[in-house]
Design a protein around this motif. Structure first.
Motif, mmCIF file in Angstrom:
data_model
loop_
_atom_site.group_PDB
_atom_site.id
_atom_site.type_symbol
_atom_site.label_atom_id
_atom_site.label_comp_id
_atom_site.label_asym_id
_atom_site.label_seq_id
_atom_site.Cartn_x
_atom_site.Cartn_y
_atom_site.Cartn_z
ATOM 1 N N ALA A 141 0.829 -1.209 0.000
ATOM 2 C CA ALA A 141 0.000 0.000 0.000
ATOM 3 C C ALA A 141 0.866 1.263 0.000
ATOM 4 O O ALA A 141 0.544 2.247 -0.673
ATOM 5 N N VAL A 142 1.958 1.260 0.763
ATOM 6 C CA VAL A 142 2.860 2.413 0.768
ATOM 7 C C VAL A 142 3.450 2.627 -0.622
ATOM 8 O O VAL A 142 3.489 3.752 -1.139
ATOM 9 N N ALA A 143 3.901 1.542 -1.253
ATOM 10 C CA ALA A 143 4.442 1.648 -2.606
ATOM 11 C C ALA A 143 3.363 2.066 -3.603
ATOM 12 O O ALA A 143 3.616 2.874 -4.511
ATOM 13 N N ASN A 144 2.151 1.558 -3.426
ATOM 14 C CA ASN A 144 1.041 1.885 -4.332
ATOM 15 C C ASN A 144 0.681 3.363 -4.239
ATOM 16 O O ASN A 144 0.476 4.035 -5.261
ATOM 17 N N THR A 145 0.618 3.898 -3.022
ATOM 18 C CA THR A 145 0.284 5.314 -2.853
ATOM 19 C C THR A 145 1.354 6.205 -3.475
ATOM 20 O O THR A 145 1.037 7.189 -4.162
ATOM 21 N N ALA A 146 2.621 5.872 -3.250
ATOM 22 C CA ALA A 146 3.707 6.680 -3.812
ATOM 23 C C ALA A 146 3.690 6.650 -5.338
ATOM 24 O O ALA A 146 3.865 7.678 -6.000
ATOM 25 N N ALA A 147 3.450 5.457 -5.911
ATOM 26 C CA ALA A 147 3.436 5.345 -7.369
ATOM 27 C C ALA A 147 2.242 6.072 -7.966
ATOM 28 O O ALA A 147 2.359 6.768 -8.984
ATOM 29 N N ASN A 148 1.060 5.924 -7.366
ATOM 30 C CA ASN A 148 -0.124 6.607 -7.887
ATOM 31 C C ASN A 148 -0.016 8.115 -7.721
ATOM 32 O O ASN A 148 -0.485 8.883 -8.573
ATOM 33 N N ARG A 149 0.601 8.542 -6.652
ATOM 34 C CA ARG A 149 0.787 9.984 -6.426
ATOM 35 C C ARG A 149 1.561 10.614 -7.569
ATOM 36 O O ARG A 149 1.197 11.678 -8.078
ATOM 37 N N ARG A 150 2.628 9.943 -7.988
ATOM 38 C CA ARG A 150 3.503 10.512 -9.008
ATOM 39 C C ARG A 150 3.030 10.199 -10.427
ATOM 40 O O ARG A 150 2.983 11.075 -11.296
ATOM 41 N N LEU A 151 2.677 8.950 -10.692
ATOM 42 C CA LEU A 151 2.421 8.514 -12.065
ATOM 43 C C LEU A 151 0.970 8.696 -12.496
ATOM 44 O O LEU A 151 0.705 9.073 -13.637
ATOM 45 N N THR A 152 0.023 8.417 -11.608
ATOM 46 C CA THR A 152 -1.390 8.459 -11.994
ATOM 47 C C THR A 152 -1.979 9.858 -11.870
ATOM 48 O O THR A 152 -2.646 10.341 -12.790
ATOM 49 N N PHE A 153 -1.701 10.517 -10.747
ATOM 50 C CA PHE A 153 -2.332 11.808 -10.491
ATOM 51 C C PHE A 153 -1.375 12.982 -10.674
ATOM 52 O O PHE A 153 -1.753 14.130 -10.451
ATOM 53 N N GLY A 154 -0.122 12.717 -11.060
ATOM 54 C CA GLY A 154 0.810 13.772 -11.451
ATOM 55 C C GLY A 154 1.201 14.725 -10.347
ATOM 56 O O GLY A 154 1.483 15.897 -10.612
ATOM 57 N N VAL A 155 1.247 14.265 -9.092
ATOM 58 C CA VAL A 155 1.648 15.120 -7.978
ATOM 59 C C VAL A 155 3.154 14.999 -7.813
ATOM 60 O O VAL A 155 3.671 13.913 -7.541
ATOM 61 N N ARG A 156 3.887 16.116 -7.960
ATOM 62 C CA ARG A 156 5.340 16.111 -7.888
ATOM 63 C C ARG A 156 5.810 16.839 -6.642
ATOM 64 O O ARG A 156 5.096 17.660 -6.087
ATOM 65 N N GLY A 157 7.032 16.553 -6.254
ATOM 66 C CA GLY A 157 7.599 17.215 -5.097
ATOM 67 C C GLY A 157 7.165 16.560 -3.795
ATOM 68 O O GLY A 157 6.414 15.588 -3.766
ATOM 69 N N ARG A 158 7.641 17.131 -2.696
ATOM 70 C CA ARG A 158 7.375 16.553 -1.375
ATOM 71 C C ARG A 158 6.225 17.231 -0.652
ATOM 72 O O ARG A 158 5.902 16.858 0.475
#
Length: 488
Positions: free
Chosen positions: A328-345
């Motif tokens: 789930a941690v890996a899934n959230t990080a991947a979806n944050r960046r790749l699916t929904f285009g959220v960049r940065g910290r």
């Protein structure tokens, strides 16, 4: 990584218009190091080609990379002889350093560079810069690997070039075909924002520039070129390849942790036709579904591998909880960046916390499924447990997407920057001159700025001004001039 790029989104791309007075439209940089034998011949050939074929004003800048021979004197003599030629001396070597220095100081709205050996056929120069002048693209590159290209070079260089581009595709997900061809161009407003982010000062400069531009969503135009290898090239292949691989690792790591503010390179909302809304169709839904499904498949495989590894030592329930937590941690990080285009910290911890809530719902669903199976079957087989978990995870995946889209990563309204008072770009729904099919903003709501960055050639609507090209009639418009140049 360097992040001191100007803030705010890029202005909307507009067709660049030539001026009777003012900076030239194109500045071609020729980086050189100890090229006293070939410099004069190549610059004269380039100058003659541009004079005969290029319909706008141009400049040729020789960027000397700390040469130790007569190269600086040859460059200075060319600058004194030809008004369109300039010479710039750097005391440190590095092609990337030379390009960054000259491009950053140039006042031309389109910046290009080519190798001094002119391995690339110059007939590709106008097709290279035309999409940048018209406002269609942000960067343009010559490609030796396109199907329509015609290339003459040895098998060793061919193998190295294709291998390097395969590495870029596999490690950095690059979609451009040829990173190292010495034949590229960029719009001045894009260079102003992008160059401060590029750290390399050598041969990897090109690759880093293109990768960051592509990840930021900028448009890269590729031109097939005719290219003949220079057998006397002074490039050290082994050292260059080693430095490039180090650069790939550095850029990949920076992108993975979100260390670069690529959102500052975004075009204003509505500049891309894909940004336009259709009635009843949520914006970006199809792309997000594809990205979420791809991430979901990978995270499900990771979950099953972890669950199988933990199953023997922890039991089914504990193994399910541990495997689901890590995936789930890996899934959230991947979806944050790749699916929904959220960049940065920014808000990364909050997103992970919300993702853990979604994880708790998935845990309850899958654990409840296991408990129900155990109550119904007593001692189910491993394959039965696996089948039930797959079905439960599919249901949890659908629920996870809905929660991610509506709660964790909700759609954010794009807020364009307000233009200065009196800017003609400020147009509202009350403006009678606004086209009926154009985007209408509420009264008082500023539209994205269309003026070029400070210190650069102002950009005006194509219908408002005419192009002042030497030798052309005063009433000739820019589009007519461009078509005349393309038809030569």
């Amino acid at each position: 990584m360097r992040t001191d790029t100007p803030r705010g989104t890029l202005p909307a791309r507009e067709h660049l218009l030539a001026e009777a007075a003012g900076p030239p439209v194109l500045d071609v940089v020729v980086p050189v190091y100890n090229e006293e034998a070939d410099l004069e011949r190549c610059v004269l050939r380039l100058h003659d080609h541009l004079t005969r074929t290029f319909p706008y004003g141009f400049r040729i800048t020789v960027a000397d990379n700390a040469s130790t021979d007569r190269t600086p004197r040859v460059a200075a003599a060319l600058a004194a002889r030809l008004p369109e030629v300039r010479s710039h001396r750097l005391e440190q070597k590095g092609r990337g350093r030379a390009l960054r220095t000259v491009w950053s100081a140039s006042d031309a709205p389109v910046l290009a560079y080519m190798d001094v050996d002119l391995s690339t056929d110059l007939n590709a120069l106008l097709p290279l810069v035309a999409p940048l002048i018209s406002g269609h693209s942000d960067l343009a590159i010559g490609s030796r690997l396109a199907r329509a290209s015609r290339v003459v070079r040895g098998p060793k260089r061919e193998f190295i070039s294709r291998t390097y581009n395969l590495i870029l595709r596999g490690s950095l997900a690059a979609r451009f075909s040829d990173a190292q061809c010495g034949f590229k161009a960029i719009r001045g407003d894009v260079a102003e924002r992008l160059l401060p982010m590029v750290e390399d000062t050598g041969w990897f400069f090109d690759t880093e520039l293109l990768v960051l531009a592509e990840r930021a969503g900028l448009r890269i135009h590729e031109v097939p070129v005719d290219w003949v290898d220079d057998p006397h090239s002074s490039v050290h292949l082994v050292r260059t390849a080693t430095d490039d691989l180090k650069g790939v690792w550095r850029v990949g790591r920076a992108l993975a942790v979100g260390a670069l503010p690529l959102d500052r390179l975004a075009r204003p909302f509505g500049d891309d036709p894909r940004d336009r809304r259709l009635p009843g169709v949520p914006r970006g839904l199809a792309r997000q579904l594809v990205g979420f499904c791809a991430v979901g498949v990978l995270s499900t495989l990771l979950y099953l591998l972890l669950w199988t590894a933990f199953r023997t030592g922890l039991g089914p329930q504990a193994a399910n909880a541990a495997a689901l937590l890590l995936s789930a941690v890996a899934n959230t990080a991947a979806n944050r960046r790749l699916t929904f285009g959220v960049r940065g910290r920014d808000r990364a911890v909050r997103h992970q916390a919300q993702g853990l809530v979604v994880f708790g719902i998935g845990l309850a669903l899958t654990s409840g499924s296991l408990a129900a199976l155990d109550a119904a079957a007593g001692n189910p087989s491993h394959s039965t447990e696996l089948a039930v978990l797959i079905a439960a995870n599919l249901a949890a995946t659908v629920l996870r997407f809905l929660l991610f889209r509506a709660w964790v990563f909700p759609e954010r309204r794009h807020e364009p920057a307000a233009p200065p008072a009196g800017d003609p770009a400020r147009r509202t729904a009350d403006d009678p001159a606004l086209p009926a099919d154009g985007p209408v903003l509420p009264a008082g709501d500023p539209s994205p700025p269309v003026a070029a960055a400070a210190g650069r050639t102002p950009v005006s609507p194509p219908a408002a001004r005419t192009a002042a090209v030497p030798g052309a009639p005063a009433a000739r418009t820019t589009d007519e001039t461009t078509n005349r140049g393309l038809a030569r």
